[in-house]
Design an enzyme around this catalytic site. Structure first.
Site, PDB file in Angstrom:
ATOM      1  N   SER A 184       0.828  -1.213   0.000  1.00  0.00           N
ATOM      2  CA  SER A 184       0.000   0.000   0.000  1.00  0.00           C
ATOM      3  C   SER A 184       0.867   1.270   0.000  1.00  0.00           C
ATOM      4  O   SER A 184       2.011   1.248   0.462  1.00  0.00           O
ATOM      5  CB  SER A 184      -0.879  -0.015   1.249  1.00  0.00           C
ATOM      6  N   PRO A 185       0.316   2.381  -0.493  1.00  0.00           N
ATOM      7  CA  PRO A 185       1.074   3.636  -0.487  1.00  0.00           C
ATOM      8  C   PRO A 185       1.524   4.047   0.918  1.00  0.00           C
ATOM      9  O   PRO A 185       2.637   4.553   1.078  1.00  0.00           O
ATOM     10  CB  PRO A 185       0.071   4.643  -1.074  1.00  0.00           C
TER      11      PRO A 185
ATOM     12  N   VAL B 294       2.372   2.170   3.564  1.00  0.00           N
ATOM     13  CA  VAL B 294       3.556   1.404   3.972  1.00  0.00           C
ATOM     14  C   VAL B 294       4.727   1.742   3.033  1.00  0.00           C
ATOM     15  O   VAL B 294       5.887   1.761   3.454  1.00  0.00           O
ATOM     16  CB  VAL B 294       3.260  -0.111   4.034  1.00  0.00           C
ATOM     17  N   GLY B 295       4.428   2.040   1.795  1.00  0.00           N
ATOM     18  CA  GLY B 295       5.468   2.467   0.834  1.00  0.00           C
ATOM     19  C   GLY B 295       6.265   3.651   1.380  1.00  0.00           C
ATOM     20  O   GLY B 295       7.492   3.720   1.239  1.00  0.00           O
TER      21      GLY B 295
ATOM     22  N   GLU C  81       6.031  -0.680  -5.723  1.00  0.00           N
ATOM     23  CA  GLU C  81       4.862  -1.066  -6.521  1.00  0.00           C
ATOM     24  C   GLU C  81       3.656  -0.904  -5.619  1.00  0.00           C
ATOM     25  O   GLU C  81       3.381  -1.762  -4.777  1.00  0.00           O
ATOM     26  CB  GLU C  81       5.000  -2.527  -6.994  1.00  0.00           C
TER      27      GLU C  81
ATOM     28  N   CYS D 269      -4.281  -5.050  -7.450  1.00  0.00           N
ATOM     29  CA  CYS D 269      -3.849  -3.651  -7.474  1.00  0.00           C
ATOM     30  C   CYS D 269      -4.320  -2.931  -8.730  1.00  0.00           C
ATOM     31  O   CYS D 269      -4.571  -1.741  -8.708  1.00  0.00           O
ATOM     32  CB  CYS D 269      -2.330  -3.573  -7.363  1.00  0.00           C
TER      33      CYS D 269
HETATM   34  P1  NAD Z   1       0.614  -3.687   2.946  1.00  0.00           P
HETATM   35  O1  NAD Z   1       1.288  -2.436   2.533  1.00  0.00           O
HETATM   36  O2  NAD Z   1      -0.247  -3.645   4.158  1.00  0.00           O
HETATM   37  O3  NAD Z   1       1.679  -4.859   3.215  1.00  0.00           O
HETATM   38  C1  NAD Z   1       2.668  -5.221   2.275  1.00  0.00           C
HETATM   39  C2  NAD Z   1       3.863  -5.811   3.005  1.00  0.00           C
HETATM   40  O4  NAD Z   1       4.395  -4.820   3.881  1.00  0.00           O
HETATM   41  C3  NAD Z   1       3.565  -7.033   3.862  1.00  0.00           C
HETATM   42  O5  NAD Z   1       4.615  -7.967   3.698  1.00  0.00           O
HETATM   43  C4  NAD Z   1       3.521  -6.497   5.273  1.00  0.00           C
HETATM   44  O6  NAD Z   1       3.970  -7.411   6.239  1.00  0.00           O
HETATM   45  C5  NAD Z   1       4.477  -5.322   5.218  1.00  0.00           C
HETATM   46  N1  NAD Z   1       4.067  -4.241   6.127  1.00  0.00           N
HETATM   47  C6  NAD Z   1       2.812  -3.904   6.488  1.00  0.00           C
HETATM   48  N2  NAD Z   1       2.816  -2.853   7.329  1.00  0.00           N
HETATM   49  C7  NAD Z   1       4.120  -2.522   7.511  1.00  0.00           C
HETATM   50  C8  NAD Z   1       4.783  -1.516   8.275  1.00  0.00           C
HETATM   51  N3  NAD Z   1       4.105  -0.653   9.034  1.00  0.00           N
HETATM   52  N4  NAD Z   1       6.129  -1.456   8.220  1.00  0.00           N
HETATM   53  C9  NAD Z   1       6.827  -2.314   7.449  1.00  0.00           C
HETATM   54  N5  NAD Z   1       6.253  -3.304   6.723  1.00  0.00           N
HETATM   55  C10 NAD Z   1       4.915  -3.413   6.736  1.00  0.00           C
HETATM   56  O7  NAD Z   1      -0.192  -4.177   1.660  1.00  0.00           O
HETATM   57  P2  NAD Z   1      -1.134  -5.434   1.502  1.00  0.00           P
HETATM   58  O8  NAD Z   1      -2.375  -5.232   2.318  1.00  0.00           O
HETATM   59  O9  NAD Z   1      -0.356  -6.676   1.699  1.00  0.00           O
HETATM   60  O10 NAD Z   1      -1.496  -5.339  -0.064  1.00  0.00           O
HETATM   61  C11 NAD Z   1      -2.482  -4.479  -0.542  1.00  0.00           C
HETATM   62  C12 NAD Z   1      -1.899  -3.208  -1.135  1.00  0.00           C
HETATM   63  O11 NAD Z   1      -0.854  -3.533  -2.038  1.00  0.00           O
HETATM   64  C13 NAD Z   1      -2.914  -2.437  -1.962  1.00  0.00           C
HETATM   65  O12 NAD Z   1      -2.726  -1.060  -1.771  1.00  0.00           O
HETATM   66  C14 NAD Z   1      -2.579  -2.821  -3.385  1.00  0.00           C
HETATM   67  O13 NAD Z   1      -3.002  -1.907  -4.371  1.00  0.00           O
HETATM   68  C15 NAD Z   1      -1.079  -2.929  -3.307  1.00  0.00           C
HETATM   69  N6  NAD Z   1      -0.550  -3.808  -4.359  1.00  0.00           N
HETATM   70  C16 NAD Z   1       0.202  -3.264  -5.356  1.00  0.00           C
HETATM   71  C17 NAD Z   1       0.675  -4.072  -6.386  1.00  0.00           C
HETATM   72  C18 NAD Z   1       1.491  -3.521  -7.520  1.00  0.00           C
HETATM   73  O14 NAD Z   1       2.083  -4.318  -8.262  1.00  0.00           O
HETATM   74  N7  NAD Z   1       1.581  -2.215  -7.707  1.00  0.00           N
HETATM   75  C19 NAD Z   1       0.388  -5.430  -6.370  1.00  0.00           C
HETATM   76  C20 NAD Z   1      -0.380  -5.946  -5.329  1.00  0.00           C
HETATM   77  C21 NAD Z   1      -0.828  -5.126  -4.311  1.00  0.00           C
END
Ligand code: NAD
Length: 472
Positions: free
Chosen positions: A197-198, A200-201, A218, A252
């Site tokens: 997600s943006p 966490v990005g 991503e 996504c």
């Molecule tokens: P997320 O950001 O919650 O988690 C992704 C990863 O980050 C996981 O491995 C998680 O353990 C880790 N994480 C979570 N919170 C964290 C923190 N505070 N600090 C460090 N690491 C942390 O995302 P999600 O719920 O797993 O996936 C959904 C999101 O991902 C949606 O926004 C979706 O659009 C996006 N996504 C993007 C793509 C792409 O290719 N652009 C593909 C799939 C999903």
């Protein structure tokens, strides 16, 4: 890396092992990389194929065919594409030199970035972990992977696959929750490839900034679908219903919301109803082709979005059924939404499709541009001028015209977002490039003409310098 700085970090030793290997091997040779890719391919395509299908059935109730097409196929085709092109990608790239550098030749090479971290999400756990891994291996890196804790069956199986296929100093997988990510993010990786997600990005990028590590992010967001009054409505509905409800909308690049010309809205909604029934029957809860929501938390999040829309007088055009025990949400279409509705503010990431109407194309474009730049923007139209106008006047990571989602599958295209939806690109050569440093090399063969201008500076040299500026 100074190991004492990270002594209390549980992943310090693993990181150091990978770093030592990188420094020792220098550049991992072509044949070695091909061997690694072949081993990974064999594991996914043959040894673990049935277990992958089973893990995804447990985690997401993912239908077998969807696992084949959206998890196994993308990894295998990414490997095949890399195998066919790697020799070419690794070639040194000769470039011309300006006359002012007479006597030298120039080229650049793609060298591995070093020790890389891949953090992946849960919605396509295998695809979004092993996909970037293919690019990282092709580019000659060592990798530590942190998959999502939400799809635990898939993560445990990936850990087993990685352990069998790779030595730990090449590729290792660490399972764990947010705390594990945070510990890993303290280490001085050379590159971090994050999918999620943006929000966490931003955390990942600020952790990377501490070591000036490069990042590929991503991310997600709200991907709009614009439909004008020249579009083939039935075909648009057929494709949008497929793209929106695949993996129960947990994609996504799924169409987040539809922006449609007011006069064709009812026709479109009726066409969507027809295709939902065609794909998933009149009772999708019994369909073998329909996935479930990943966790109770996400189920409740989506339920609250719909409750919020209802409380603001939205119309439920289709669906709206929830079953908490199985985390089932029926394919749902909602209209008559107020701008403050959560469904129009947050990324939905579930099987709810909001419909927003517009009266002019300019209005639709302004609506798209009033929001964050999306990962994907889809256009359904037969009017070339309208298509061109939308593409030129908006920004997005990728676009499909008269379709959705499928741009993800072409390895010849860069995949990724822009600003809030991502930084950097992946897939095929673009993935290889993301994990490589482009190193510039100049070789001086003979007397270099620029030596004429070395100190001490004289009037004559000043004149030559001026001529250089003017002519070369
Ligand atoms: P997320 O950001 O919650 O988690 C992704 C990863 O980050 C996981 O491995 C998680 O353990 C880790 N994480 C979570 N919170 C964290 C923190 N505070 N600090 C460090 N690491 C942390 O995302 P999600 O719920 O797993 O996936 C959904 C999101 O991902 C949606 O926004 C979706 O659009 C996006 N996504 C993007 C793509 C792409 O290719 N652009 C593909 C799939 C999903």
């Amino acid at each position: 890396m100074n190991s004492t700085t990270y002594n209390d970090n549980p992943y310090c030793q693993l990181f150091l092992k990978q770093q030592v290997r990188q420094l020792k091997v220098g550049t991992v040779p072509y044949h070695y990389r091909i061997g690694q890719l072949k081993r990974l391919k064999k594991a996914i395509e043959l040894t673990f194929r049935d277990q992958i299908i089973e893990a995804l059935r447990k985690d997401l109730n993912k239908p077998k065919l969807e696992t084949e097409l959206t998890e196994i196929y993308p990894i295998i085709s990414e490997i095949k594409f890399a195998k066919s092109n790697l020799a070419h990608w690794m070639q040194k790239q000769k470039v011309d030199s300006p006359l002012s550098m007479l006597g030298s030749s120039s080229y650049y090479i793609y060298e591995p970035k070093g020790v890389c971290l891949i953090i992946s999400p849960w919605n396509f756990p295998f695809n979004l972990t092993f996909g970037p891994l293919v690019s990282a291996i092709a580019a000659g890196n060592s990798v530590i992977i942190k998959p999502s804790e939400m799809t635990s069956n898939s993560s445990a199986l990936m850990a087993e696959i990685v352990k069998i296929v790779f030595p730990e100093d090449e590729v290792a997988l660490v399972e764990g929750e947010v705390e594990t990510s945070n510990k890993l993010l303290q280490l001085p990786f050379n590159h971090i490839f994050f999918t999620g997600s943006p929000n966490v990005g931003k955390i990942v990028m600020s952790a990377a900034a501490k070591h000036l590590a490069s990042v590929t992010l991503e991310l997600g967001g709200k991907s709009p679908t614009v439909i004008d009054n020249t579009a083939n409505i039935d075909k648009a509905a057929k494709r949008i219903v497929w793209g929106k409800f695949l993996n129960a909308g947990q994609i996504c690049v799924s169409p987040d919301y539809v922006l449609i010309e007011e006069s064709i809205k009812t026709k479109f909604v009726n066409a969507c109803k027809k295709w939902i029934e065609h794909y998933y029957t009149t009772n999708p809860t019994e369909s073998d082709s329909y996935a479930r929501i990943v966790t109770k938390k996400h189920f409740e999040r989506l339920q609250s979005y719909l409750e919020n829309a209802k409380s603001l007088d939205a119309n439920i055009e289709v669906g709206g059924d929830f079953e908490a025990d199985s985390r089932y949400i029926s394919p749902t279409i909602v209209s008559n939404l107020k701008e403050e509705t959560t469904l129009l503010k947050e990324e939905i990431f579930g099987p709810i499709l909001p419909i927003v109407t517009y009266n002019s194309l300019d209005e639709a474009i302004a609506y798209v541009n009033s929001k964050e730049r999306p990962l994907a923007l889809y256009i359904y139209s037969k009017n070339k001028r309208n298509i061109k106008k939308i593409v030129k006047n908006t920004r997005a990571g990728g676009t499909c015209i008269n379709h959705n989602v499928i741009h993800y599958a072409n390895h010849n295209l860069p995949f990724g977002g822009v600003n809030n939806s991502g930084i950097g690109k992946s897939h095929g050569f673009f993935g290889f490039k993301a994990f490589s440093n482009q190193r510039a090399v100049v070789k001086q063969h003979t007397f270099g003409i620029n030596e004429l201008l070395f100190p001490p500076y004289t009037n004559l040299k000043e004149k030559i310098a001026r001529l250089t500026v003017k002519w070369f």
